[in-house]
Write an enzyme that holds these catalytic residues in place. Structure first.
Site, PDB file in Angstrom:
ATOM      1  N   GLU A 137      -6.634  -7.824  -0.625  1.00 33.38           N
ATOM      2  CA  GLU A 137      -7.040  -7.633   0.822  1.00 33.38           C
ATOM      3  C   GLU A 137      -8.511  -7.426   1.089  1.00 33.38           C
ATOM      4  O   GLU A 137      -8.972  -6.168   0.361  1.00 33.38           O
ATOM      5  CB  GLU A 137      -6.341  -6.651   1.755  1.00 33.38           C
ATOM      6  CG  GLU A 137      -4.757  -6.947   1.990  1.00 33.38           C
ATOM      7  CD  GLU A 137      -4.311  -5.794   2.795  1.00 33.38           C
ATOM      8  OE1 GLU A 137      -4.858  -5.066   3.429  1.00 33.38           O
ATOM      9  OE2 GLU A 137      -2.811  -5.741   2.706  1.00 33.38           O
TER      10      GLU A 137
ATOM     11  N   GLU B  57       1.066  -1.057  -0.077  1.00 31.20           N
ATOM     12  CA  GLU B  57       0.050  -0.045  -0.128  1.00 31.20           C
ATOM     13  C   GLU B  57       0.883   1.328  -0.126  1.00 31.20           C
ATOM     14  O   GLU B  57       0.894   2.102   0.933  1.00 31.20           O
ATOM     15  CB  GLU B  57      -1.100   0.046   1.359  1.00 31.20           C
ATOM     16  CG  GLU B  57      -1.992  -1.083   0.988  1.00 31.20           C
ATOM     17  CD  GLU B  57      -3.118  -0.889   1.941  1.00 31.20           C
ATOM     18  OE1 GLU B  57      -3.040  -0.388   3.143  1.00 31.20           O
ATOM     19  OE2 GLU B  57      -4.282  -1.306   1.821  1.00 31.20           O
TER      20      GLU B  57
HETATM   21  C1  GLA Z   1      -4.294  -2.381   4.895  1.00 30.14           C
HETATM   22  C2  GLA Z   1      -2.845  -3.168   5.221  1.00 30.14           C
HETATM   23  C3  GLA Z   1      -2.857  -4.250   5.906  1.00 30.14           C
HETATM   24  C4  GLA Z   1      -3.665  -3.837   7.246  1.00 30.14           C
HETATM   25  C5  GLA Z   1      -5.128  -3.432   6.808  1.00 30.14           C
HETATM   26  C6  GLA Z   1      -6.274  -3.407   7.764  1.00 30.14           C
HETATM   27  O1  GLA Z   1      -4.805  -2.941   3.793  1.00 30.14           O
HETATM   28  O2  GLA Z   1      -2.341  -3.282   3.800  1.00 30.14           O
HETATM   29  O3  GLA Z   1      -1.488  -4.543   6.465  1.00 30.14           O
HETATM   30  O4  GLA Z   1      -3.357  -2.878   7.917  1.00 30.14           O
HETATM   31  O5  GLA Z   1      -5.024  -2.462   6.047  1.00 30.14           O
HETATM   32  O6  GLA Z   1      -6.187  -2.308   8.538  1.00 30.14           O
END
Ligand code: GLA
Ligand code: GLA
Length: 650
Positions: free
Chosen positions: A304, A147
């Protein structure tokens, strides 16, 4: 990754657990139908506990355990959270805020995107992982970083300033060109030496908008350069293994994903629709459409999502029974070839220990796990959908430079892109029309209708492309405050909207933003608020006028035949019902068909490959396309239009 199944899995962080738990994890993964996990997403400190000293013992064992169980690995390079030693030995890698505060380690993503030290260390780790696991049979995908820009989108340190200057030299060549691009004659901002060029740090009042905009562009490129530094190393070592990073489906212009897309072998989406939000599924549909479109229509991965509650949005409501199944099917319907969760096993400690997981703190004997297991079995039955495409007749134009610039200070009205995009996307969703989300410079020739929400900033290429599209017979639906500025956020001369006057057949003489709560009535019914263009038709036909308010009697909504096409223009923000009626009319004129007509409210229909997906987002049972659907229910039918598919389905 072969498109032979819909993948199912999660982020797997085994370094938080002793080896006995790993064996139990793999057993439960098989039980749940897991086919892939993203491994080691935050493992830098575990695999490189000291600079240059690597410990792969635990990772070797986990890779083998997963490989032996037939579970594929999306192996993360682990570089989103630098180890403590990097910050201690190289404090200049820590990012600095606009106000000049240097951020500390103790969370994650504490690095300056322009830092050569960080980039080199990250690429070094990627190289070690590439050498060690490049030939491992479980390796299916490289997952670089995590991210990018989620927490630190921009850094304002001196290293970043120097990198910004290099970026500007590349873009503009010399200072005269830069001065012109930034309109620096205003407020005596002329730059006489490259050393005077700075990031838009905290300043007394309104900053130079062109400088702000270029800093967003530059920062997006700086993050992309971090990804590329690792990607290059991995490409060299493992030319056949696909490489990606996970990007975010959220209403924040973190980075210009359209410019990133060519660097992804497969697009990967992180998506956390809010269980408390009654329109979360419409936003989710938009982000799915965007991800599919970023990959040029190819399948993407939902890398995710949450099985249930999200831990940072109090109150952290669980997903009701069935909601995870429904939203997971929505992803597959709109083009995802994988459904994956953050995370496999809920952490005992750390900042996100109350985030839902596949295996909860209490283990697997519970609703969440049972629902995940049932979903795993269902997705295994959708193998024929994998690799297939989702047809779309309508495009919605979405642009990051426009987003960045439109929301800067001192615009005539307070326009927010999330609200503006939703206002245009929602009626399309309600009409069950599938939409591609494209940048303004995209090839539009294949679409029956192109919807353009408030494209304030518009490059010459985009203006020419939209003009060509309509001239050649395309249909356009465009909203106010479009075509006003050029790529440097300079007003286009010769009357508004400089980029689209002839195309729209009108001139906007004045902007009349409406005050909070101020509503106007439109002739022909319906109302509007937020904004009113004082426009003068120059060939356009008037569809509706303001029936009251500051511009009473003046045209509000117009339509113009241009070349072989038709351009409808909204000079105001119509209320939802009016927007829906206008959208329906634009679709009808353009000949763009819904996936299925006449569906009950809150039922979504999407065609993908051989299947027709029906998704009931409502709390009541409905009947659609001859099928009974319970609350939050899903049906995956053979699509008669696709012809001849029989197996699979839920
Ligand atoms: C993001 C991050 C994860 C986790 C999720 C949930 O998507 O990539 O590592 O922190 O949020 O909060
Ligand atoms: C003040 C300043 C001007 C201008 C106006 C309008 O009067 O002196 O330079 O900025 O405000 O904002």
């Amino acid at each position: 990754m072969k498109p032979d199944r819909i993948h199912f899995g999660a982020d797997y962080n085994p370094e938080q657990w002793p080896p006995e738990v790993w064996r139990e994890d793999v057993r439960l993964m098989r039980e749940a139908g897991v086919t892939i996990v993203t491994l080691g997403i935050f493992s830098w400190a575990s695999v490189e506990p000291e600079p240059g000293r690597h410990d792969f013992s635990w990772l070797d064992e986990v890779m083998d355990l997963l490989g032996d169980a037939g579970i594929a690995v999306s192996l993360a390079t682990g570089t989103a959270s630098p180890p403590a030693w990097l910050s201690r030995l190289h404090p200049q890698t820590l990012p600095v805020t606009r106000e000049g505060v240097r951020l500390s380690p103790g969370s994650r993503q504490h690095y300056c995107p322009s830092s050569p030290v960080y980039r080199q260390a990250a690429a070094g780790l990627a190289a070690e992982l590439g050498k060690r696991y490049g030939g491992h049979p479980a390796l299916a995908l490289w997952h670089v970083g995590n991210e990018y820009g989620c927490h630190v989108q921009e850094c304002y340190c001196d290293v970043s300033a120097e990198d910004f200057r290099a970026w500007l030299r590349e873009r503009y060549g010399d200072l005269d060109t830069l001065n012109a691009a930034w309109s620096t004659t205003f407020w005596s901002q002329r730059l006489g030496d490259w050393a005077e060029v700075l990031p838009p740090r905290a300043a007394p009042t309104l900053r130079n908008p062109a400088q702000e905009l270029d800093y967003r562009r530059f920062s997006s490129d700086a993050l992309l350069a971090c990804y590329r530094a690792e990607r290059e190393v991995l490409r060299e070592l493992t030319p056949d293994v696909p490489i990606t990073t996970n990007i975010m489906g959220m209403w924040e212009p973190v980075a210009d994903y359209a410019s990133w897309a060519p660097d992804f072998d497969v697009v990967a989406l992180d998506l956390y629709p809010e269980p408390k939000d009654p329109r979360a599924h419409i936003d989710a549909a938009f982000f799915h459409d965007q991800m599919r479109s970023l990959g040029g229509g190819r399948p993407y991965l939902m890398m995710e999502t949450a099985t249930s509650a999200i831990s940072y949005r109090p109150p952290n409501r669980p997903k009701r029974p069935g909601l995870n199944r429904l939203w997971s099917h929505q992803a597959v319907a709109r083009g995802a070839d994988a459904v994956m969760y953050f995370q496999w096993r809920a952490s005992r400690g750390g900042a996100e220990k109350f985030h839902s997981a596949v295996v909860s703190h209490g283990g697997a004997d519970n609703r969440i796990f049972r629902e995940v297991r049932a979903l795993g079995a269902e997705l295994a039955g959708l193998a024929r959908v994998a690799g297939t495409r989702v047809p779309a007749d309508v495009a919605l134009v979405h642009d990051y430079a426009n987003w960045w610039s439109l929301e800067l200070d001192a615009r005539p009205g307070e326009l927010r892109i999330p609200e503006r995009v939703r206002a245009h996307y929602t009626p399309l969703w309600q009409e069950n029309v599938t939409v591609d989300v494209v940048p303004p410079e995209a090839d539009l020739s294949g679409y029956k209708l192109v919807v353009v929400p408030n494209l304030y900033l518009c490059t010459d290429a985009a203006a020419a492309g939209l003009r060509r599209y309509v001239e050649g017979g395309g249909h356009l639906l465009m909203s106010f405050f479009s075509g006003i500025a050029d790529a440097c956020d300079r007003v286009r001369p010769g009357g508004h909207p400089g980029a689209f006057r002839d195309l729209l057949g009108l001139r906007v003489e004045e902007f009349w933003p409406l005050g909070e709560g101020e509503r106007v009535t439109l002739t022909g019914g319906g109302g509007a608020d937020l904004w009113a263009d004082h426009l003068v038709p120059e060939g356009a036909e008037v569809l509706a006028r303001y029936a009251d308010g500051p511009l009473e009697g003046e045209p509000a909504i117009t339509r113009h035949a241009f070349g072989a096409g038709l351009a409808t223009y909204l000079g105001t923000r119509p209320d939802e019902a009016t927007m829906r009626a206008l959208t329906r009319e634009a679709l009808r004129l353009a000949g763009a068909e819904p996936v299925l007509a006449g569906l009950p409210d809150q039922v979504e229909a999407v065609r993908r490959g051989p299947r027709l997906f029906l998704l009931n987002h409502s709390d009541r049972p409905v009947r659609a396309a001859g099928v009974e659907l319970g609350p939050l229910d899903v049906a995956v039918l053979e699509d008669s239009r696709a012809g001849g598919a029989t197996e699979g389905g839920a």
